[in-house]
Enzyme design. Structure first.
Site, PDB file in Angstrom:
ATOM      1  N   GLU A 117       0.863  -1.173   0.000  1.00  0.00           N
ATOM      2  CA  GLU A 117       0.000   0.000   0.000  1.00  0.00           C
ATOM      3  C   GLU A 117       0.898   1.220   0.000  1.00  0.00           C
ATOM      4  O   GLU A 117       1.882   1.259   0.750  1.00  0.00           O
ATOM      5  CB  GLU A 117      -0.829  -0.034   1.285  1.00  0.00           C
ATOM      6  CG  GLU A 117      -1.943   0.951   1.343  1.00  0.00           C
ATOM      7  CD  GLU A 117      -2.694   0.736   2.644  1.00  0.00           C
ATOM      8  OE1 GLU A 117      -3.518  -0.188   2.705  1.00  0.00           O
ATOM      9  OE2 GLU A 117      -2.420   1.481   3.594  1.00  0.00           O
ATOM     10  N   TYR A 129       8.096   0.480  -7.352  1.00  0.00           N
ATOM     11  CA  TYR A 129       7.281  -0.735  -7.270  1.00  0.00           C
ATOM     12  C   TYR A 129       6.853  -1.194  -8.675  1.00  0.00           C
ATOM     13  O   TYR A 129       6.893  -2.387  -8.983  1.00  0.00           O
ATOM     14  CB  TYR A 129       6.050  -0.503  -6.394  1.00  0.00           C
ATOM     15  CG  TYR A 129       6.371  -0.026  -4.991  1.00  0.00           C
ATOM     16  CD1 TYR A 129       7.516  -0.471  -4.327  1.00  0.00           C
ATOM     17  CD2 TYR A 129       5.540   0.867  -4.316  1.00  0.00           C
ATOM     18  CE1 TYR A 129       7.819  -0.038  -3.044  1.00  0.00           C
ATOM     19  CE2 TYR A 129       5.828   1.304  -3.036  1.00  0.00           C
ATOM     20  CZ  TYR A 129       6.976   0.861  -2.407  1.00  0.00           C
ATOM     21  OH  TYR A 129       7.269   1.292  -1.142  1.00  0.00           O
TER      22      TYR A 129
END
Ligand code: COA
Length: 160
Positions: A117, A129
């Protein structure tokens, strides 16, 4: 002068050094010492510290980053719990090294999916990411308070 940066598994003895980074970097969202110590000491988790070594001066190694994974064996899933690098050590590949090592550990624990998250206003982390194969799967509008910043949920793995 820094001679090398070495990654090693963290122990609860590293929690004070981890908190010295966590507290200023995450400010209002920083974990408490107790929460960090619980996670670092949990066998369902795997935490790494990045230590800068200054061998020439014979100095003590300094923790300049850390990252943590929650991946209970047998669950098939992993979660990136946290990652942070001291500002002066960023943008030189350390975040990528930490993330890659966590993903290797997730694989070793047979996790086929890894979740994380991230704040929508953190493009540096999101691009890291994405470059590692994470894809956005959901948004939690206004999740981070009081600013009302969205949370982006990302997943890497099996059934993308
Ligand atoms: C996110 C964080 C851990 C990345 O660490 P880092 O050591 O700077 O990361 P790296 O140097 O390995 O860079 C990885 C990727 O990030 C992106 N990146 C690096 N520097 C960047 C910059 N100045 N601006 C934008 N993106 C950048 C690039 O995609 C880079 O890929 P590359 O290796 O192909 O260049 C670090 O910025 C940090 O500690 N931020 C504060 C805490 C935080 O936000 N944690 C994430 C919470 S979800």
């Amino acid at each position: 002068m820094i001679d090398s940066i070495v990654l090693r598994q963290a122990t609860t003895d590293d929690v004070p050094a981890i908190m010295d980074i966590e507290t200023p970097v995450f400010a209002g969202e920083a974990w408490s010492f107790e929460a960090m110590a619980r996670d670092v000491g949990d066998t369902n988790c795997f935490y790494l510290v990045a230590e800068a070594h200054t061998d020439a001066l014979g100095g003590e190694p300094t923790v300049v980053g850390y990252a943590g994974l929650l991946a209970p064996r047998g669950s098939g899933d992993g979660d990136i719990q946290t990652i942070a690098v001291l500002p002066e050590f960023r943008s030189s590949g350390l975040g990528r090294r930490l993330m890659t090592a966590l993903l290797d550990e997730a694989e070793a624990r047979n996790a086929t999916r890894v979740f994380l998250e991230v704040r929508a206003d953190n493009p540096h982390a999101i691009s890291l990411y994405a470059s590692l194969g994470f894809e956005e799967i959901a948004v939690r509008p206004g999740y981070y308070q009081p600013e009302g910043v969205d949370a982006v949920i990302m997943k890497k793995g099996a059934d993308l």
